[in-house]
Design an enzyme around this catalytic site. Sequence first.
Site, mmCIF file in Angstrom:
data_model
loop_
_atom_site.group_PDB
_atom_site.id
_atom_site.type_symbol
_atom_site.label_atom_id
_atom_site.label_comp_id
_atom_site.label_asym_id
_atom_site.label_seq_id
_atom_site.Cartn_x
_atom_site.Cartn_y
_atom_site.Cartn_z
ATOM 1 N N ARG A 82 19.958 14.001 79.112
ATOM 2 C CA ARG A 82 20.171 13.161 77.915
ATOM 3 C C ARG A 82 21.603 13.307 77.405
ATOM 4 O O ARG A 82 22.223 12.333 76.989
ATOM 5 C CB ARG A 82 19.182 13.550 76.809
ATOM 6 N N ARG A 96 8.685 18.185 71.973
ATOM 7 C CA ARG A 96 8.753 16.869 72.608
ATOM 8 C C ARG A 96 9.025 17.046 74.097
ATOM 9 O O ARG A 96 9.828 17.900 74.484
ATOM 10 C CB ARG A 96 9.886 16.061 71.958
ATOM 11 N N ARG A 104 13.028 22.192 67.578
ATOM 12 C CA ARG A 104 12.333 21.027 66.998
ATOM 13 C C ARG A 104 10.862 21.039 67.404
ATOM 14 O O ARG A 104 10.509 21.279 68.549
ATOM 15 C CB ARG A 104 12.972 19.723 67.478
ATOM 16 N N LYS A 145 20.181 12.594 63.689
ATOM 17 C CA LYS A 145 20.172 11.177 63.263
ATOM 18 C C LYS A 145 18.851 10.816 62.583
ATOM 19 O O LYS A 145 18.830 10.173 61.538
ATOM 20 C CB LYS A 145 20.355 10.233 64.474
ATOM 21 N N ARG A 176 23.014 1.868 72.214
ATOM 22 C CA ARG A 176 23.383 3.076 72.958
ATOM 23 C C ARG A 176 24.262 2.772 74.146
ATOM 24 O O ARG A 176 24.662 3.696 74.845
ATOM 25 C CB ARG A 176 22.088 3.687 73.493
HETATM 26 P P1 AP5 Z 1 16.569 15.074 64.669
HETATM 27 O O1 AP5 Z 1 16.843 14.479 63.338
HETATM 28 O O2 AP5 Z 1 15.228 14.897 65.281
HETATM 29 O O3 AP5 Z 1 17.734 14.650 65.699
HETATM 30 P P2 AP5 Z 1 18.031 13.266 66.416
HETATM 31 O O4 AP5 Z 1 19.510 13.082 66.469
HETATM 32 O O5 AP5 Z 1 17.249 12.158 65.805
HETATM 33 O O6 AP5 Z 1 17.496 13.646 67.859
HETATM 34 P P3 AP5 Z 1 16.688 12.823 68.939
HETATM 35 O O7 AP5 Z 1 16.444 13.783 70.063
HETATM 36 O O8 AP5 Z 1 15.488 12.153 68.351
HETATM 37 O O9 AP5 Z 1 17.726 11.781 69.371
HETATM 38 P P4 AP5 Z 1 17.754 11.017 70.664
HETATM 39 O O10 AP5 Z 1 18.807 10.025 70.373
HETATM 40 O O11 AP5 Z 1 17.958 11.800 71.894
HETATM 41 O O12 AP5 Z 1 16.243 10.509 70.823
HETATM 42 P P5 AP5 Z 1 15.573 9.073 70.643
HETATM 43 O O13 AP5 Z 1 14.229 9.331 70.091
HETATM 44 O O14 AP5 Z 1 16.471 8.118 69.974
HETATM 45 O O15 AP5 Z 1 16.911 16.651 64.556
HETATM 46 C C1 AP5 Z 1 16.719 17.523 65.639
HETATM 47 C C2 AP5 Z 1 16.158 18.873 65.094
HETATM 48 O O16 AP5 Z 1 17.143 19.486 64.264
HETATM 49 C C3 AP5 Z 1 14.898 18.717 64.210
HETATM 50 O O17 AP5 Z 1 14.051 19.807 64.444
HETATM 51 C C4 AP5 Z 1 15.446 18.767 62.772
HETATM 52 O O18 AP5 Z 1 14.476 19.297 61.856
HETATM 53 C C5 AP5 Z 1 16.644 19.692 62.926
HETATM 54 N N1 AP5 Z 1 17.740 19.343 62.030
HETATM 55 C C6 AP5 Z 1 18.201 18.100 61.748
HETATM 56 N N2 AP5 Z 1 19.249 18.171 60.902
HETATM 57 C C7 AP5 Z 1 19.455 19.487 60.667
HETATM 58 C C8 AP5 Z 1 20.407 20.218 59.875
HETATM 59 N N3 AP5 Z 1 21.353 19.595 59.157
HETATM 60 N N4 AP5 Z 1 20.334 21.572 59.875
HETATM 61 C C9 AP5 Z 1 19.397 22.215 60.596
HETATM 62 N N5 AP5 Z 1 18.458 21.607 61.347
HETATM 63 C C10 AP5 Z 1 18.502 20.246 61.384
HETATM 64 O O19 AP5 Z 1 15.456 8.589 72.159
HETATM 65 C C11 AP5 Z 1 14.615 9.223 73.075
HETATM 66 C C12 AP5 Z 1 14.723 8.491 74.426
HETATM 67 O O20 AP5 Z 1 14.313 7.117 74.268
HETATM 68 C C13 AP5 Z 1 16.105 8.403 75.032
HETATM 69 O O21 AP5 Z 1 16.425 9.570 75.779
HETATM 70 C C14 AP5 Z 1 15.963 7.161 75.927
HETATM 71 O O22 AP5 Z 1 15.270 7.471 77.114
HETATM 72 C C15 AP5 Z 1 15.066 6.253 75.097
HETATM 73 N N6 AP5 Z 1 15.836 5.332 74.234
HETATM 74 C C16 AP5 Z 1 15.754 5.256 72.881
HETATM 75 N N7 AP5 Z 1 16.581 4.308 72.423
HETATM 76 C C17 AP5 Z 1 17.211 3.790 73.509
HETATM 77 C C18 AP5 Z 1 18.220 2.792 73.669
HETATM 78 N N8 AP5 Z 1 18.740 2.134 72.617
HETATM 79 N N9 AP5 Z 1 18.668 2.529 74.924
HETATM 80 C C19 AP5 Z 1 18.145 3.164 75.994
HETATM 81 N N10 AP5 Z 1 17.191 4.122 75.909
HETATM 82 C C20 AP5 Z 1 16.741 4.430 74.666
#
Ligand code: AP5
Length: 258
Positions: A201, A190, A157, A41, A118
């Site tokens: 997660r 991370r 990552r 994402k 979420r």
């Molecule tokens: P990346 O683009 O980083 O993936 P992502 O889907 O953004 O993954 P996240 O882990 O950041 O999502 P998340 O939803 O768990 O974390 P968030 O920060 O929102 O890609 C991943 C890897 O793959 C990278 O190395 C990239 O280079 C590679 N890649 C990407 N696309 C590719 C492709 N096509 N081919 C090959 N490689 C590729 O949330 C973290 C925490 O915050 C949550 O666990 C929760 O505790 C809290 N939080 C955040 N928002 C909320 C909310 N709204 N409600 C409650 N808690 C929340």
Amino acid sequence: MCDTHSRTAWIQGWDGIDEPVWHQLRMPYRFVLLGAPGVGKGTQARLLGEALGSCHLSTGDVFRAASEHIAATPAVKLAKAAMKRGDLVPDDLVISTVYERSQCLQCPAGFLLDGFPRTLQQAQWLDERLGQLGVMLDAVVHYELPTEQIVERLCGRRTCEDCHTVYHEMTRPPARADICDDCGGRLVLRADDQPVVVRVRMDAYLKTTEPLKEFYGDQGLLIPVRATGTPEEVLERTLQALGISTSPDDGRMLASSR
Ligand code: AP5
């Protein structure tokens, strides 16, 4: 906001900005990006932001920045502890965080919400808030990828500990091992990408976030997109699914349906 490539107002809160620069784009796009942790994402939000000019708004980025830079208030401690375990941050804290940044939702450049909403409560609140602001969502993109590929993406990552640029050991390696191309910072795994936390997660996603597919499907907003292939291939597929094509006139992206 809304310098479309500056995320300061979102990450620091609106008070962090002295004079917002309002971009006068003809057609703002407002999307929610849904999908499991690690599906890509954030990567797609960055590419879509570059292509469409919309601002990338990630709640995960806000909570990470808060836990690194803001004095450990009870709210920050609560968010940090939840993230460390892999659990969701409580709804009231997430909603008040986004509420404070409501002006970013009115940005004339549009927005790409990454990681919010979420839960059903967050989605219902967002609908209500957007209604109050007189803004409508264009679509909710749901990225789909088999679990084994998600695990590969998360395990590989690496994130810059200074500027938070995201790399991947295999698919987006930095020019110099473990050093950020952009700022020279150190690249790290991370904390919540440890296998035991990733499992929590994924469970939280399946139990609490996946039901949003039905919520947005019922509103006719849900657009499923296969997230296999390179980031550029996924971007292309996303633009096609959204009915967005490149205008030969000015090189900007225009929605064929508008
Ligand atoms: P990346 O683009 O980083 O993936 P992502 O889907 O953004 O993954 P996240 O882990 O950041 O999502 P998340 O939803 O768990 O974390 P968030 O920060 O929102 O890609 C991943 C890897 O793959 C990278 O190395 C990239 O280079 C590679 N890649 C990407 N696309 C590719 C492709 N096509 N081919 C090959 N490689 C590729 O949330 C973290 C925490 O915050 C949550 O666990 C929760 O505790 C809290 N939080 C955040 N928002 C909320 C909310 N709204 N409600 C409650 N808690 C929340």
